[in-house]
Design a protein around this motif. Structure first.
Motif, mmCIF file in Angstrom:
data_model
loop_
_atom_site.group_PDB
_atom_site.id
_atom_site.type_symbol
_atom_site.label_atom_id
_atom_site.label_comp_id
_atom_site.label_asym_id
_atom_site.label_seq_id
_atom_site.Cartn_x
_atom_site.Cartn_y
_atom_site.Cartn_z
ATOM 1 N N ALA A 298 -99.466 7.474 -30.971
ATOM 2 C CA ALA A 298 -99.585 8.448 -32.054
ATOM 3 C C ALA A 298 -98.487 8.272 -33.094
ATOM 4 C CB ALA A 298 -99.552 9.869 -31.489
ATOM 5 N N ALA A 299 -97.320 7.785 -32.650
ATOM 6 C CA ALA A 299 -96.191 7.568 -33.564
ATOM 7 C C ALA A 299 -96.330 6.266 -34.342
ATOM 8 C CB ALA A 299 -94.881 7.567 -32.792
ATOM 9 N N GLY A 300 -97.244 5.405 -33.937
ATOM 10 C CA GLY A 300 -97.494 4.176 -34.682
ATOM 11 C C GLY A 300 -96.847 2.940 -34.119
ATOM 12 N N TYR A 301 -96.287 3.027 -32.914
ATOM 13 C CA TYR A 301 -95.730 1.816 -32.322
ATOM 14 C C TYR A 301 -96.051 1.696 -30.841
ATOM 15 C CZ TYR A 301 -91.575 4.980 -32.332
ATOM 16 O OH TYR A 301 -90.723 6.042 -32.250
ATOM 17 N N GLY A 302 -97.343 1.813 -30.582
ATOM 18 C CA GLY A 302 -97.826 1.691 -29.223
ATOM 19 C C GLY A 302 -97.632 0.312 -28.636
ATOM 20 N N ALA A 303 -97.793 -0.748 -29.450
ATOM 21 C CA ALA A 303 -97.640 -2.110 -28.935
ATOM 22 C C ALA A 303 -96.206 -2.373 -28.503
ATOM 23 C CB ALA A 303 -98.085 -3.124 -29.982
ATOM 24 N N ASP A 304 -95.248 -1.941 -29.322
ATOM 25 C CA ASP A 304 -93.833 -2.102 -28.953
ATOM 26 C C ASP A 304 -93.525 -1.353 -27.667
ATOM 27 O OD1 ASP A 304 -93.371 -3.624 -31.184
ATOM 28 O OD2 ASP A 304 -92.304 -2.075 -32.300
ATOM 29 N N ALA A 305 -94.090 -0.150 -27.539
ATOM 30 C CA ALA A 305 -93.832 0.670 -26.358
ATOM 31 C C ALA A 305 -94.433 0.031 -25.108
ATOM 32 C CB ALA A 305 -94.398 2.071 -26.557
ATOM 33 N N ARG A 306 -95.621 -0.525 -25.237
ATOM 34 C CA ARG A 306 -96.242 -1.173 -24.078
ATOM 35 C C ARG A 306 -95.400 -2.360 -23.616
ATOM 36 N NH1 ARG A 306 -100.876 -0.408 -21.694
ATOM 37 N NH2 ARG A 306 -101.668 0.923 -23.389
ATOM 38 N N ASP A 307 -94.907 -3.141 -24.561
ATOM 39 C CA ASP A 307 -94.033 -4.271 -24.206
ATOM 40 C C ASP A 307 -92.761 -3.774 -23.527
ATOM 41 O OD1 ASP A 307 -95.858 -6.030 -25.282
ATOM 42 O OD2 ASP A 307 -94.775 -6.296 -27.171
ATOM 43 N N TYR A 308 -92.192 -2.672 -24.045
ATOM 44 C CA TYR A 308 -90.942 -2.153 -23.490
ATOM 45 C C TYR A 308 -91.159 -1.587 -22.086
ATOM 46 C CZ TYR A 308 -86.285 -0.050 -23.486
ATOM 47 O OH TYR A 308 -84.988 0.276 -23.183
ATOM 48 N N VAL A 309 -92.332 -1.017 -21.844
ATOM 49 C CA VAL A 309 -92.650 -0.548 -20.492
ATOM 50 C C VAL A 309 -92.617 -1.710 -19.509
ATOM 51 C CG1 VAL A 309 -94.526 0.303 -19.017
ATOM 52 C CG2 VAL A 309 -93.948 1.524 -21.115
ATOM 53 N N GLU A 310 -93.211 -2.840 -19.894
ATOM 54 C CA GLU A 310 -93.230 -3.997 -19.001
ATOM 55 C C GLU A 310 -91.816 -4.507 -18.715
ATOM 56 O OE1 GLU A 310 -95.871 -5.194 -17.339
ATOM 57 O OE2 GLU A 310 -96.821 -3.408 -18.184
ATOM 58 N N GLY A 341 -87.819 16.849 -21.791
ATOM 59 C CA GLY A 341 -88.094 17.988 -22.662
ATOM 60 C C GLY A 341 -88.201 17.581 -24.113
ATOM 61 N N ALA A 342 -87.278 16.763 -24.586
ATOM 62 C CA ALA A 342 -87.314 16.315 -25.986
ATOM 63 C C ALA A 342 -88.538 15.443 -26.244
ATOM 64 C CB ALA A 342 -86.043 15.548 -26.317
ATOM 65 N N PHE A 343 -88.944 14.653 -25.247
ATOM 66 C CA PHE A 343 -90.150 13.844 -25.400
ATOM 67 C C PHE A 343 -91.373 14.734 -25.574
ATOM 68 C CE2 PHE A 343 -93.871 11.790 -23.435
ATOM 69 C CZ PHE A 343 -93.991 10.688 -24.279
ATOM 70 N N ARG A 344 -91.441 15.788 -24.792
ATOM 71 C CA ARG A 344 -92.594 16.688 -24.908
ATOM 72 C C ARG A 344 -92.611 17.405 -26.256
ATOM 73 N NH1 ARG A 344 -95.773 18.461 -21.311
ATOM 74 N NH2 ARG A 344 -95.392 20.691 -21.629
ATOM 75 N N GLU A 345 -91.453 17.740 -26.776
ATOM 76 C CA GLU A 345 -91.391 18.341 -28.110
ATOM 77 C C GLU A 345 -91.852 17.352 -29.174
ATOM 78 O OE1 GLU A 345 -90.683 21.447 -29.225
ATOM 79 O OE2 GLU A 345 -90.787 22.005 -27.096
ATOM 80 N N TRP A 346 -91.410 16.091 -29.042
ATOM 81 C CA TRP A 346 -91.834 15.040 -29.974
ATOM 82 C C TRP A 346 -93.353 14.855 -29.894
ATOM 83 C CZ3 TRP A 346 -91.970 9.236 -28.838
ATOM 84 C CH2 TRP A 346 -92.164 8.490 -30.020
ATOM 85 N N SER A 347 -93.877 14.820 -28.673
ATOM 86 C CA SER A 347 -95.324 14.668 -28.480
ATOM 87 C C SER A 347 -96.084 15.801 -29.160
ATOM 88 C CB SER A 347 -95.664 14.656 -26.989
ATOM 89 O OG SER A 347 -95.050 13.586 -26.321
ATOM 90 N N LYS A 348 -95.600 17.020 -28.970
ATOM 91 C CA LYS A 348 -96.252 18.186 -29.572
ATOM 92 C C LYS A 348 -96.269 18.076 -31.089
ATOM 93 C CE LYS A 348 -95.909 23.255 -29.640
ATOM 94 N NZ LYS A 348 -95.112 24.431 -29.133
ATOM 95 N N GLY A 349 -95.148 17.616 -31.665
ATOM 96 C CA GLY A 349 -95.079 17.462 -33.112
ATOM 97 C C GLY A 349 -96.035 16.414 -33.648
ATOM 98 N N LEU A 350 -96.407 15.456 -32.799
ATOM 99 C CA LEU A 350 -97.349 14.408 -33.194
ATOM 100 C C LEU A 350 -98.794 14.800 -32.901
ATOM 101 C CD1 LEU A 350 -95.365 11.277 -31.911
ATOM 102 C CD2 LEU A 350 -95.806 11.875 -34.304
ATOM 103 N N GLY A 351 -99.005 15.995 -32.373
ATOM 104 C CA GLY A 351 -100.352 16.465 -32.094
ATOM 105 C C GLY A 351 -100.908 16.044 -30.757
ATOM 106 N N VAL A 352 -100.058 15.549 -29.862
ATOM 107 C CA VAL A 352 -100.519 15.154 -28.528
ATOM 108 C C VAL A 352 -100.712 16.415 -27.676
ATOM 109 C CG1 VAL A 352 -99.933 13.880 -26.426
ATOM 110 C CG2 VAL A 352 -99.344 12.928 -28.671
#
Length: 369
Positions: A298-310, A341-352
């Protein structure tokens, strides 16, 4: 002369910033050596303090996979040449801050930033928080008419430089309007992000760390760097790197700790042991897939995040590190607030949808209760 004045003696700094400066000094690419300061006044750490500045330095052992190959090497860190404590050496620390320092670096505990009753005293007191002690040093430098300098916090706090500046300005205002203006206009507070798993302390000084290392520093006018090093990256904006580090790697650590505590908290349990447990690893992988990655998408960098998870899962499974969950569990409540907690607030702000994060919600609810 020590142009770098460092607050904090953690094993992390020993295997991160101090090591980078040491390697850069050997190649003539550093400002110079370091004076390290213990600000807690803990007498149990006196041996560590003395060993940090011992002739010949201290060891850092690098263990893990590098470019797909197992590595193990020892590095001698010789960048620290003076070790002091705020409890008994404050006049000398002030002198160094006024006469020698070009950078004030810190990596103090979470509690070290917490406001204290002594913070509003007009003069130094040992009971002050780190930001208040820093304010006293900057005030001494201002009164001496010295040039500005760079303040570089390395604590795992989003926008750490901005946060530290705000607190210093809050404390500086009642001391002097001119001083407050000098801090605001002339002192560079650098936002930075540090990333390296430092799993074990060596006694009396030294550490064991993974090969991976990053020190990302946000560009700023007048910024002074401690050294030039392959692990140091100056970037125009830290937000993306901060979100990846805080809400994937750090969030994953805290999630593992929450599960470990729920199971009784065996003190010998290691992160690599969690990764070797098929059910725990599968649960963490599913958490990333279903509760974490959608927000990055939702933030626009899902590909970077997927790589970082790996990359993160591979680092967690490093078979060479003794990375205890009991160590990560320190200041657990505060880490839940910052990482989950901060992640959930960020998610909420992005409409997740909040209901799409049931495991993360449960951890926050359990802590709140």
């Amino acid at each position: 002369m020590t142009p770098i004045l460092q607050f904090g003696t953690s094993r992390f700094l020993q295997a991160h910033a101090d090591l980078f400066v040491s390697e850069a000094m050997a190649e003539g690419r550093a400002l110079g050596p370091i004076t390290v300061v213990q600000s807690s006044g803990d007498p149990a750490r006196r041996l560590r303090l003395e060993a940090l500045a011992a002739p010949g330095g201290y060891p850092v052992i690098i263990k893990g996979l590098e470019n797909g190959e197992a590595v193990q090497r020892e590095v001698r860190v010789t960048s620290i040449v003076r070790a002091l404590t705020t409890e008994s050496d404050w006049p000398e620390i002030v002198r160094i801050a006024v006469e020698e320092a070009e950078i004030i670096l810190s990596n103090t505990s979470d509690s070290g930033w917490s406001p204290q009753p002594a913070d509003h005293l007009p003069d130094f007191a040992q009971g002050m928080s780190y930001p208040a002690k820093l304010t006293q040093l900057l005030l001494a430098r201002f009164k001496a008419g010295c040039r500005p300098l760079t303040v570089m916090p390395a604590e795992l706090i989003a926008s750490n430089g901005d946060r530290l500046r705000d607190r210093v300005l809050e404390l500086a205002g009642p001391l002097s309007a001119d001083f407050s203006a000098w801090v605001s206009d002339e002192v560079v507070f650098a936002n930075s992000l540090v990333d390296r798993i430092v799993s074990e302390a060596l006694e009396p000084a030294g550490a064991v760390a993974e090969p991976y290392a990053l020190w990302a520093i946000e560009e700023a006018a007048g910024l002074v760097l401690p050294c030039s090093h392959a692990a140091i990256k100056v970037v125009p904006d830290l937000e993306r790197i901060e979100k990846l580090k805080l809400h994937i790697l750090n969030l994953g650590h805290t999630y593992l700790v929450a599960g470990w505590l729920r199971r009784g908290g065996d003190k010998g349990r290691l992160v690599r042991g969690e990764m070797a447990d098929a059910a725990i690893r599968t649960d963490l992988e599913d958490l990333y897939e279903t509760e974490v990655l959608p927000t990055f998408l939702a933030a626009g960098y899902g590909a970077d995040a997927r790589d970082y998870v790996e990359v993160t899962l591979s680092r967690f499974a490093n078979p060479f590190l003794v990375h205890r969950l009991s160590d990560i569990a320190q200041n657990h409540a505060e880490k839940i607030r910052r990482r989950i907690g901060a992640f959930r607030e960020w998610s909420k702000g992005l409409g997740v949808d909040e209901d799409s994060q049931p495991r993360l919600k449960r951890i926050c609810d359990e802590e709140a209760s």
